[in-house]
Scaffold this motif. Structure first.
Motif, PDB file in Angstrom:
ATOM      1  N   THR A 164      32.605 -18.582 -25.490  1.00 29.37           N
ATOM      2  CA  THR A 164      33.508 -17.430 -25.438  1.00 29.37           C
ATOM      3  C   THR A 164      33.304 -16.587 -26.699  1.00 29.37           C
ATOM      4  O   THR A 164      33.209 -17.135 -27.803  1.00 29.37           O
ATOM      5  CB  THR A 164      34.983 -17.873 -25.369  1.00 29.37           C
ATOM      6  N   VAL A 165      33.225 -15.280 -26.505  1.00 34.62           N
ATOM      7  CA  VAL A 165      33.189 -14.367 -27.658  1.00 34.62           C
ATOM      8  C   VAL A 165      34.623 -14.113 -28.104  1.00 34.62           C
ATOM      9  O   VAL A 165      35.478 -13.732 -27.293  1.00 34.62           O
ATOM     10  CB  VAL A 165      32.494 -13.036 -27.308  1.00 34.62           C
ATOM     11  N   VAL A 166      34.880 -14.343 -29.382  1.00 34.94           N
ATOM     12  CA  VAL A 166      36.221 -14.209 -29.943  1.00 34.94           C
ATOM     13  C   VAL A 166      36.173 -13.261 -31.135  1.00 34.94           C
ATOM     14  O   VAL A 166      35.382 -13.486 -32.060  1.00 34.94           O
ATOM     15  CB  VAL A 166      36.768 -15.585 -30.417  1.00 34.94           C
ATOM     16  N   PRO A 167      36.968 -12.187 -31.151  1.00 30.27           N
ATOM     17  CA  PRO A 167      37.040 -11.349 -32.351  1.00 30.27           C
ATOM     18  C   PRO A 167      37.435 -12.204 -33.555  1.00 30.27           C
ATOM     19  O   PRO A 167      38.377 -13.008 -33.462  1.00 30.27           O
ATOM     20  CB  PRO A 167      38.127 -10.330 -32.011  1.00 30.27           C
ATOM     21  N   ALA A 168      36.721 -12.054 -34.651  1.00 32.71           N
ATOM     22  CA  ALA A 168      36.976 -12.889 -35.832  1.00 32.71           C
ATOM     23  C   ALA A 168      38.428 -12.794 -36.289  1.00 32.71           C
ATOM     24  O   ALA A 168      39.018 -13.779 -36.740  1.00 32.71           O
ATOM     25  CB  ALA A 168      36.032 -12.497 -36.953  1.00 32.71           C
ATOM     26  N   LYS A 169      39.025 -11.626 -36.140  1.00 33.49           N
ATOM     27  CA  LYS A 169      40.406 -11.442 -36.597  1.00 33.49           C
ATOM     28  C   LYS A 169      41.405 -12.214 -35.732  1.00 33.49           C
ATOM     29  O   LYS A 169      42.544 -12.426 -36.141  1.00 33.49           O
ATOM     30  CB  LYS A 169      40.768  -9.961 -36.626  1.00 33.49           C
ATOM     31  N   LEU A 172      27.630  -9.592 -38.243  1.00 32.04           N
ATOM     32  CA  LEU A 172      27.520  -9.441 -39.692  1.00 32.04           C
ATOM     33  C   LEU A 172      28.884  -9.305 -40.363  1.00 32.04           C
ATOM     34  O   LEU A 172      29.171  -9.975 -41.357  1.00 32.04           O
ATOM     35  CB  LEU A 172      26.654  -8.209 -40.015  1.00 32.04           C
ATOM     36  N   SER A 173      29.768  -8.456 -39.838  1.00 28.57           N
ATOM     37  CA  SER A 173      31.099  -8.297 -40.434  1.00 28.57           C
ATOM     38  C   SER A 173      31.897  -9.591 -40.351  1.00 28.57           C
ATOM     39  O   SER A 173      32.629  -9.947 -41.276  1.00 28.57           O
ATOM     40  CB  SER A 173      31.873  -7.173 -39.740  1.00 28.57           C
ATOM     41  N   ALA A 174      31.732 -10.308 -39.246  1.00 27.59           N
ATOM     42  CA  ALA A 174      32.458 -11.568 -39.069  1.00 27.59           C
ATOM     43  C   ALA A 174      32.024 -12.615 -40.083  1.00 27.59           C
ATOM     44  O   ALA A 174      32.777 -13.539 -40.417  1.00 27.59           O
ATOM     45  CB  ALA A 174      32.255 -12.095 -37.655  1.00 27.59           C
ATOM     46  N   SER A 175      30.795 -12.461 -40.625  1.00 25.34           N
ATOM     47  CA  SER A 175      30.279 -13.458 -41.566  1.00 25.34           C
ATOM     48  C   SER A 175      30.979 -13.406 -42.916  1.00 25.34           C
ATOM     49  O   SER A 175      30.778 -14.289 -43.750  1.00 25.34           O
ATOM     50  CB  SER A 175      28.772 -13.248 -41.778  1.00 25.34           C
ATOM     51  N   PRO A 190      27.403 -14.771 -23.497  1.00 24.41           N
ATOM     52  CA  PRO A 190      27.685 -13.443 -24.059  1.00 24.41           C
ATOM     53  C   PRO A 190      27.203 -13.316 -25.507  1.00 24.41           C
ATOM     54  O   PRO A 190      27.082 -14.303 -26.233  1.00 24.41           O
ATOM     55  CB  PRO A 190      29.211 -13.350 -23.979  1.00 24.41           C
ATOM     56  N   LEU A 191      26.928 -12.072 -25.903  1.00 16.38           N
ATOM     57  CA  LEU A 191      26.491 -11.792 -27.274  1.00 16.38           C
ATOM     58  C   LEU A 191      27.669 -11.302 -28.105  1.00 16.38           C
ATOM     59  O   LEU A 191      28.386 -10.400 -27.681  1.00 16.38           O
ATOM     60  CB  LEU A 191      25.403 -10.711 -27.280  1.00 16.38           C
ATOM     61  N   PRO A 192      27.889 -11.864 -29.279  1.00 17.14           N
ATOM     62  CA  PRO A 192      28.974 -11.372 -30.131  1.00 17.14           C
ATOM     63  C   PRO A 192      28.618 -10.040 -30.774  1.00 17.14           C
ATOM     64  O   PRO A 192      27.456  -9.809 -31.128  1.00 17.14           O
ATOM     65  CB  PRO A 192      29.119 -12.476 -31.185  1.00 17.14           C
ATOM     66  N   GLY A 193      29.611  -9.183 -30.902  1.00 18.94           N
ATOM     67  CA  GLY A 193      29.418  -7.924 -31.616  1.00 18.94           C
ATOM     68  C   GLY A 193      29.552  -8.122 -33.110  1.00 18.94           C
ATOM     69  O   GLY A 193      29.707  -9.239 -33.603  1.00 18.94           O
ATOM     70  N   ASP A 194      29.531  -7.035 -33.846  1.00 18.09           N
ATOM     71  CA  ASP A 194      29.532  -7.082 -35.311  1.00 18.09           C
ATOM     72  C   ASP A 194      30.717  -7.865 -35.882  1.00 18.09           C
ATOM     73  O   ASP A 194      30.575  -8.613 -36.843  1.00 18.09           O
ATOM     74  CB  ASP A 194      29.549  -5.654 -35.860  1.00 18.09           C
ATOM     75  N   GLY A 195      31.896  -7.715 -35.282  1.00 14.14           N
ATOM     76  CA  GLY A 195      33.100  -8.381 -35.800  1.00 14.14           C
ATOM     77  C   GLY A 195      33.506  -9.606 -35.014  1.00 14.14           C
ATOM     78  O   GLY A 195      34.648 -10.066 -35.120  1.00 14.14           O
ATOM     79  N   ASP A 196      32.559 -10.165 -34.239  1.00 17.78           N
ATOM     80  CA  ASP A 196      32.890 -11.253 -33.314  1.00 17.78           C
ATOM     81  C   ASP A 196      32.249 -12.582 -33.702  1.00 17.78           C
ATOM     82  O   ASP A 196      31.241 -12.636 -34.428  1.00 17.78           O
ATOM     83  CB  ASP A 196      32.403 -10.915 -31.900  1.00 17.78           C
ATOM     84  N   LEU A 197      32.822 -13.637 -33.129  1.00 16.12           N
ATOM     85  CA  LEU A 197      32.259 -14.984 -33.204  1.00 16.12           C
ATOM     86  C   LEU A 197      31.864 -15.411 -31.795  1.00 16.12           C
ATOM     87  O   LEU A 197      32.553 -15.081 -30.827  1.00 16.12           O
ATOM     88  CB  LEU A 197      33.295 -15.979 -33.723  1.00 16.12           C
ATOM     89  N   LEU A 198      30.767 -16.126 -31.680  1.00 18.52           N
ATOM     90  CA  LEU A 198      30.468 -16.802 -30.421  1.00 18.52           C
ATOM     91  C   LEU A 198      30.890 -18.250 -30.618  1.00 18.52           C
ATOM     92  O   LEU A 198      30.360 -18.959 -31.478  1.00 18.52           O
ATOM     93  CB  LEU A 198      28.981 -16.732 -30.067  1.00 18.52           C
ATOM     94  N   ALA A 234      39.997 -22.192 -33.722  1.00 17.94           N
ATOM     95  CA  ALA A 234      40.822 -22.147 -32.512  1.00 17.94           C
ATOM     96  C   ALA A 234      41.130 -20.687 -32.226  1.00 17.94           C
ATOM     97  O   ALA A 234      41.023 -19.832 -33.108  1.00 17.94           O
ATOM     98  CB  ALA A 234      42.116 -22.926 -32.714  1.00 17.94           C
ATOM     99  N   TYR A 235      41.518 -20.394 -30.992  1.00 17.93           N
ATOM    100  CA  TYR A 235      41.831 -19.004 -30.647  1.00 17.93           C
ATOM    101  C   TYR A 235      42.721 -18.962 -29.415  1.00 17.93           C
ATOM    102  O   TYR A 235      42.772 -19.913 -28.627  1.00 17.93           O
ATOM    103  CB  TYR A 235      40.548 -18.201 -30.381  1.00 17.93           C
ATOM    104  N   VAL A 236      43.424 -17.847 -29.280  1.00 18.02           N
ATOM    105  CA  VAL A 236      44.164 -17.528 -28.057  1.00 18.02           C
ATOM    106  C   VAL A 236      43.579 -16.229 -27.518  1.00 18.02           C
ATOM    107  O   VAL A 236      43.676 -15.180 -28.160  1.00 18.02           O
ATOM    108  CB  VAL A 236      45.669 -17.360 -28.327  1.00 18.02           C
ATOM    109  N   LYS A 237      42.939 -16.311 -26.364  1.00 21.49           N
ATOM    110  CA  LYS A 237      42.271 -15.138 -25.775  1.00 21.49           C
ATOM    111  C   LYS A 237      41.903 -15.483 -24.334  1.00 21.49           C
ATOM    112  O   LYS A 237      41.482 -16.601 -24.044  1.00 21.49           O
ATOM    113  CB  LYS A 237      41.012 -14.797 -26.571  1.00 21.49           C
TER     114      LYS A 237
END
Length: 383
Positions: free
Chosen positions: A139-144, A115-118, A64-72, A128-131
């Motif tokens: 997995t694409v994970v929202p940076a927040k 870019l925003s996630a950077s 998957p491709l991460p969006g502007d506010g996402d991390l891969l 780490a993440y819960v999703k």
């Protein structure tokens, strides 16, 4: 296909890119990330509490491709939870139709980001993440929603769901105070280990149930005052003899007969916290029978209470809880026991293929600590 082509950007081409070039250059960090175009992941193909029947391993799935506010995130360790089979059975959201992703939590490296996630993350950072959807190579994970970590270690994964469940439920519902008696069922499991330690930090007397002497030894090593091996001792007899006035708090995850026993063992004004009922999850209904018809009378007689806890309802408390848990672990004040399956019949849990074995291992009650599956990453990666 290269990632430049997949993003719609022909590097070196003067044609107007689909994605803003400054964004693309940041997102497409080619220097050593070694991101393939396809991956493996687990997918629920039919709803069932039988994990092997419900879930299939898919190959050749587009990364998957991460969006502007996402991390891969390239997953390096993923956690096994008793409720994975509740999720595969579609019990949490009946409106979701298969196929859908599965797996609640992961630890890994950031290999690409928007870019925003950077603003807060960089390529190569451990998180780490819960999703939902962690049973995948990427997995694409929202940076927040991500939690920055000092390194990629499976011990951090134990805190994300299991540790946070114990911390928040005991804090919000347990009303722990010095000298109180706390009973933890399945005490040597992923979340039980934290309930034992946190209750001890609150200066309580802790009793833990387990299914082997080896688990009993582990419980004693983390401060449990009385470990009860229910294979060799009768829990009800021990509690009646050693704790005639009852226990003040029960941290309960087993259900069925254990739940009934816990209710009967409550002291006056006792609190029973239900964080699960694993004995029922494999049933078609997801429930295990209890003696509910006499429950109101029993609670009234003792001014006792039963309190349910579901982590999703306490996300407002989550970041603070996780911060404190991470601090305790890094200071050496908290044991985060990980079970990577070294003692399982077929050996260590490595690769998505072994998630099936890991779930079976949990339901056989063999684990000590949190069950974690390791996902080996490509040797070609420079990260």
């Amino acid at each position: 296909m290269s990632w430049s082509a997949r993003s719609g950007v022909a590097l070196g081409c003067r044609a107007r890119p689909i994605v803003d070039l400054s964004y693309s250059r940041h997102f497409l960090d080619f220097q050593g990330s070694g991101i393939p175009s396809a991956m493996k992941k687990l997918v629920v193909t039919r709803r069932s509490p039988n994990f092997r029947e419900a879930v299939a391993l898919r190959h050749g799935v587009p990364v998957p491709l991460p969006g502007d506010g996402d991390l891969l995130v390239r997953n390096r360790f993923v956690g096994i939870n008793a409720s994975d089979i509740n999720y595969s059975a579609g019990r949490y959201d009946t409106s979701v139709k298969p196929p859908f992703d599965i797996g609640f939590e992961g630890v890994g490296d950031v290999v690409a980001l928007g870019l925003s996630a950077s603003a807060n993350y960089t390529v190569g950072q451990a998180v780490a993440y819960v999703k939902a959807g962690s049973f995948a190579e990427y997995t694409v994970v929202p940076a927040k929603q991500a939690v920055p970590l000092p390194s990629v270690k499976p011990e951090f994964l134990t805190l994300m769901v299991s540790g946070a469940t114990a911390y928040i439920s005991l804090k919000e519902l347990g009303e722990l105070s010095e000298g109180q008696k706390v009973l933890v069922t399945a005490a040597a499991g992923g979340t039980g280990q934290f309930a034992v330690q946190l209750a001890k930090k609150a200066k309580c007397h802790v009793i833990g149930t387990c299914s082997s002497d080896e688990k009993g030894g582990f419980l004693k090593s983390i401060g449990c005052d009385r470990a009860i091996n229910y294979k060799t001792e009768n829990i009800e007899s021990v509690l009646r003899k050693d704790y005639p006035e009852g226990v003040d708090v029960v941290y309960e995850s087993v259900g069925g007969k254990m739940f009934d026993l816990a209710v009967n063992s409550l002291a006056t004004k006792g609190r029973l916290i239900v964080i699960g009922f694993i004995t029922g999850y494999q049933n078609p209904t997801g429930l295990s029978p209890i003696k509910a018809e006499v429950l109101p009378a029993k609670l009234l007689k003792k001014s006792a209470s039963i309190r349910g806890f579901f982590l999703n309802h306490y996300f407002s408390e989550y970041k603070m809880a996780l911060k404190h848990l991470l601090e305790m672990y890094e200071k050496g004040e908290l044991v985060c026991e990980v079970d990577l399956g070294d003692m399982s019949p077929e050996g260590k849990f490595i690769g998505l293929e072994s998630v099936f074995r890991a779930v079976d291992y949990m339901y056989m009650g063999k684990n000590i600590g949190k069950i974690v599956v390791e996902l080996p990453h490509s040797v070609n990666s420079k990260l």
